[in-house]
Write a protein that holds these residues in place. Structure first.
Motif, PDB file in Angstrom:
ATOM      1  N   ALA A 178       0.828  -1.204   0.000  1.00  0.00           N
ATOM      2  CA  ALA A 178       0.000   0.000   0.000  1.00  0.00           C
ATOM      3  C   ALA A 178       0.863   1.255   0.000  1.00  0.00           C
ATOM      4  O   ALA A 178       0.598   2.221  -0.740  1.00  0.00           O
ATOM      5  N   ALA A 189       1.246   4.207  -2.871  1.00  0.00           N
ATOM      6  CA  ALA A 189       0.963   5.605  -2.535  1.00  0.00           C
ATOM      7  C   ALA A 189       2.143   6.518  -2.840  1.00  0.00           C
ATOM      8  O   ALA A 189       1.961   7.693  -3.164  1.00  0.00           O
ATOM      9  N   SER A 191       0.856   9.593  -1.251  1.00  0.00           N
ATOM     10  CA  SER A 191       1.577   9.568   0.031  1.00  0.00           C
ATOM     11  C   SER A 191       1.713  10.948   0.656  1.00  0.00           C
ATOM     12  O   SER A 191       2.154  11.063   1.801  1.00  0.00           O
ATOM     13  N   MET A 199      -4.804   9.721   2.927  1.00  0.00           N
ATOM     14  CA  MET A 199      -4.058   8.486   2.685  1.00  0.00           C
ATOM     15  C   MET A 199      -2.978   8.287   3.732  1.00  0.00           C
ATOM     16  O   MET A 199      -2.726   7.152   4.182  1.00  0.00           O
ATOM     17  N   VAL A 251      -4.476   6.628   6.721  1.00  0.00           N
ATOM     18  CA  VAL A 251      -4.743   5.199   6.545  1.00  0.00           C
ATOM     19  C   VAL A 251      -3.446   4.400   6.643  1.00  0.00           C
ATOM     20  O   VAL A 251      -3.368   3.377   7.335  1.00  0.00           O
ATOM     21  N   LEU A 252      -2.411   4.849   5.939  1.00  0.00           N
ATOM     22  CA  LEU A 252      -1.134   4.136   5.969  1.00  0.00           C
ATOM     23  C   LEU A 252      -0.559   4.106   7.383  1.00  0.00           C
ATOM     24  O   LEU A 252      -0.019   3.075   7.829  1.00  0.00           O
ATOM     25  N   GLU A 309      -8.115  -3.308   3.956  1.00  0.00           N
ATOM     26  CA  GLU A 309      -7.882  -1.861   3.909  1.00  0.00           C
ATOM     27  C   GLU A 309      -6.663  -1.544   3.058  1.00  0.00           C
ATOM     28  O   GLU A 309      -6.648  -0.558   2.313  1.00  0.00           O
ATOM     29  N   ALA A 310      -5.633  -2.367   3.160  1.00  0.00           N
ATOM     30  CA  ALA A 310      -4.454  -2.160   2.326  1.00  0.00           C
ATOM     31  C   ALA A 310      -4.788  -2.375   0.851  1.00  0.00           C
ATOM     32  O   ALA A 310      -4.309  -1.637  -0.020  1.00  0.00           O
ATOM     33  N   CYS A 348      -6.261   0.586  -0.697  1.00  0.00           N
ATOM     34  CA  CYS A 348      -5.309   1.655  -1.007  1.00  0.00           C
ATOM     35  C   CYS A 348      -4.839   1.576  -2.456  1.00  0.00           C
ATOM     36  O   CYS A 348      -4.489   2.597  -3.062  1.00  0.00           O
TER      37      CYS A 348
END
Length: 537
Positions: A310, A314, A325, A330, A333-334, A388-389, A392
């Motif tokens: 992920a 990003a 990123s 984002m 989330v990461l 979730e990954a 992404c």
């Protein structure tokens, strides 16, 4: 044509040292007395990061095992055919000691180094990890029963991989067969029968509902002997010929596609008694503990693959005028995915250290409870983390061309295998009731973090109170999952507060113990350094 120029796509994530890239893993290896293994782990990290290894990993999950019950002339052969890619993956893992290196060269940190090796391989190709794990876990049983172990232990410690099931081999991989169609987790309900035939050997007849890696060289099997449920070592080859192990079919599984899992019939299959008659569960329990540990390691490895993929996407994908990123949504989330990965990795390696040869009685008591607690919680967190990954990556993540679809299907098996949620939660209740020294050691471990964060201190106080409340509850089973989840979060947070960078520890405590919102990733409280956490992915 210019319309087919490829732009704004991430390059392949290959050619990396997967060990060097994983800061949380490197730090844990150093912390738990395995720094002597850094060089070897870097070599493993470079190997699994190559394009060739990743190609084999992908192919092993697409060119799935095939069962051949008979040859073209009608002879019963019971062979599972694997693609050569699978053999290359597992051969590399065995050569690097991902199975039994900790027992082949026991010293402080040996299980930590072995755990890190196992995780690096499982991060890229998880299916082969099943026979690797079972071989690792059978060693304590063989060590305790030298009558059987004298022949088999040296073969299990070998770093040579020989896929052929034939007499005269000097190496071996091991499997296990406990569950039956009418019993599942209730292994005492098994109906497979073991009949003494002399010379300390028994003939087994019956059916096993799940036998993973059925081309293994030998299996630990539970069967009903005259003295009750007992444990037997059943080789694939006996007296120079195939044993009476009949493969009925391969399971069509959600994930774990590279690894074959089968139903088997025992047709007077010859086995040797391990331990005493009637003590089968007690004999095999050490193997179960080892495989439960590896469920934690495998899930943590999967989390690492998920968040790394992920983050890679990003860092190379632009949308709405900036790299993903660099966009706060984002990044959040990461960072949250990395918090989960950091906690799982720290817990997994701490557990591995407790399995080393120099473990004190307190360490043994700690691992008794902590293994079950971590197995329950970390493995349950795996599937949601993988999803979730995968999101992404957007549409790319949902396709089989990228590894996260495979990972999403893979993660549930670690939660189901070796005791699903209720089984593990009830096991924790039993440990608390029957082995008070286990909670004392567990609580002592948590207390090492006291004073590091007042929010954690308050959570640890609540955890202690919950243990007392459940112990006096008329129906403790109804609160078992709440209890185990609380203990798991307490352990993870205590380790991060003690050892992780301040941003990671602060973020985890805030998001998991205090201000978490609904359990979804990315809904983080304000005020902590998400960017530095995400950077560790």
């Amino acid at each position: 044509m210019s319309t087919h120029d490829v732009v704004n796509q991430a390059p392949p994530r290959t050619g990396l040292d997967e060990y060097a890239e994983n800061a949380a893993l490197v730090e844990a290896v150093e912390r738990h007395d395995a720094g002597w293994a850094h060089h070897r782990l870097h070599l493993t990290g470079q190997r699994v990061g190559t394009e060739a290894f990743q190609h084999d990993a992908a192919r092993a999950n697409r060119a799935e095992p095939v069962l051949h019950t008979h040859d073209r002339y009608g002879h019963r052969i019971d062979e599972v055919e694997y693609d050569e890619s699978y053999h290359r993956v597992i051969a590399a893992a065995v050569a690097d000691g991902a199975h039994t290196a900790a027992d082949a060269d026991p010293r402080p940190g040996a299980h930590v180094a072995r755990a890190a090796t196992f995780m690096l391989y499982a991060q890229v190709e998880p299916g082969h990890a099943c026979p690797i794990s079972m071989t690792h876990a059978v060693v304590p049983v063989l060590q305790q029963h030298p009558g059987v172990g004298a022949e088999w232990l040296p073969r299990g410690l070998s770093t040579t991989y020989d896929p052929a099931l034939r007499p005269g081999k000097t190496s071996a991989l091991f499997g296990m067969a406990m569950t039956e169609k009418q019993g599942g987790s209730d292994v005492r309900a098994g109906t497979t029968v073991a009949r003494p035939v002399g010379d300390g050997r028994y003939a087994l007849s019956g059916h096993k509902w799940f036998c993973s890696a059925p081309m293994s060289d030998a299996f630990l099997v539970l069967a009903q002997a005259p003295g009750g449920l007992s444990c037997f070592l059943v080789p694939g080859v006996v007296d120079g010929r195939r044993n009476g192990i009949r493969l009925q079919r391969l399971k069509d599984k959600l994930g774990n596609r590279a690894n074959a899992s089968s139903e088997v019939e025992y047709d007077d299959a010859i086995g040797s008694l391990v331990g005493d008659e009637g003590r089968g569960v007690r004999t095999i329990i050490d193997m179960v503990a080892g495989t439960r540990l590896d469920c934690v390691l495998g899930t943590a490895a999967g989390m690492r693959q998920a968040v790394a993929e992920a983050a890679w996407h990003a860092r190379h994908r632009r949308a709405f005028g900036a790299l993903l990123s660099e966009q706060p949504a984002m990044v959040g989330v990461l960072a949250d995915l990395q918090l989960e990965t950091e906690a799982a990795t720290a817990t997994a390696l701490r557990l591995a250290r407790a399995y080393d040869l120099d473990a004190s009685p307190d360490e043994v008591a700690f691992r008794r409870l902590a293994t079950a607690v971590a197995k329950y919680w970390i493995c349950k967190r795996g599937p949601g983390h993988a999803y979730e990954a995968m999101e992404c990556l957007g549409g790319n993540g949902y396709t089989e061309a990228f590894p996260l679809a495979m990972r999403y299907r893979e993660q549930p098996v670690m939660a189901i295998w070796e005791g699903s949620g209720n089984v593990i939660a009830l096991d924790v209740l039993r440990a608390l009731a029957r082995e008070p020294e286990a909670f004392e050691a567990f609580d002592a471990e948590l207390s090492l973090a006291r004073g590091g964060d007042r929010r954690l201190d308050a959570f640890l106080d609540r955890a202690r109170m919950l243990v007392r409340d459940v112990a006096t509850d008329a129906a403790p089973e109804t609160r078992a999952r709440e209890l185990v989840s609380t203990l798991a979060l307490a352990l993870e947070a205590s380790l991060l507060v003690r050892f992780a960078p301040a941003a990671v520890a602060d973020g985890f405590v805030a998001a998991r113990l205090v201000d978490g919102v609904g359990g979804l990733y990315g809904a983080l409280p304000a005020g902590f350094d998400a960017a530095s956490i995400a950077a560790r992915a």
